[in-house]
Write an enzyme that holds these catalytic residues in place. Sequence first.
Site, PDB file in Angstrom:
ATOM      1  N   LEU A  33       8.956  -2.021   5.384  1.00  0.00           N
ATOM      2  CA  LEU A  33       9.654  -3.302   5.220  1.00  0.00           C
ATOM      3  C   LEU A  33       9.691  -4.107   6.520  1.00  0.00           C
ATOM      4  O   LEU A  33      10.523  -5.005   6.678  1.00  0.00           O
ATOM      5  CB  LEU A  33      11.076  -3.112   4.671  1.00  0.00           C
ATOM      6  N   TYR A 141      -7.599  -7.501  15.993  1.00  0.00           N
ATOM      7  CA  TYR A 141      -7.389  -7.194  14.577  1.00  0.00           C
ATOM      8  C   TYR A 141      -8.706  -6.823  13.897  1.00  0.00           C
ATOM      9  O   TYR A 141      -8.795  -5.811  13.179  1.00  0.00           O
ATOM     10  CB  TYR A 141      -6.735  -8.383  13.872  1.00  0.00           C
TER      11      TYR A 141
END
Length: 303
Positions: A33, A141
């Site tokens: 989360l 990334y």
Amino acid sequence: MKVLVTGGAGFIGSHVVDAYVDEGHDVVIVDSLATGRREYLNPRARFVELDIRDSALRDVFERERPEVVNHHAAQASVPSSVADPAHDADVNIMGTLSLLERAREVGVRRFVFASTGGAIYGEPERIPADESHPTQPLSPYGISKMVGEHYVRFFGGFGMSWAILRYSNVYGPRQDPHGEAGVVAIFTNAMLAGNRAKIFGDGTQTRDFVYVEDVARANVLATESEEPGLANIATGIETSVNDIYRHLAEATRFRDPPVYEPPRTGDVYRIALDPRRAQEWLGWSAEVPLADGLQRTVDSFRR
């Protein structure tokens, strides 16, 4: 079958969970989360709040014994990866490695890995870029996702079947409009609030926009296949950022022009991905036209 989905409270992952549940699969979600949202959790799936790097992940695997792992948990922001490459590598490389180790220990049958096309291919030598295109990422990334792909293939040598899905620019309901989200979510959120949105660069840069429910369907097909493989999940169509702005302005009845700012480090200028391999391997192709997907997204944001 029992499927464990990491990142199942996130934008793409929650749609993947919904698709699995609709197909009748038994789904377990693992999500910290950190960026996912509790309200996106499918009530028919079991939820474990946990970071994939946590040692307690082993207990989850030993208890659940999934047949399939679908890995969507990630640090997914290009600018954040440029600002903090070590954190990006820790989540996307070490997290993926930890997950693969746990999967091997309990004999997972198939591992589905959510990867990226544009960030891995870099500035393309040909458009649309197919899976044989050289990988020359421009950001940490892209590098971390490329390394993750290599680890997935390596663990396939231990008898675990695998599928790698290289996404183009995914958009649709539940995409977070804050921070470094996709332009569709950012533009839609700004326009509905009556604000001009920022475009980094001159707006002529292109992306290949694919609707999130089409992406979720590709994951189900990749799970059902027994064949190891790699495929772009994309439309093969270039659309400029300026065109996206115009489409969304029309859908939201917004009249003001965008604010142009300098381009960002790590972003490619033009990209579209060749989807033919996904059709040959999975029988998949994008079904939602861009205009329809953008309207659905606007309607969702209004609600």
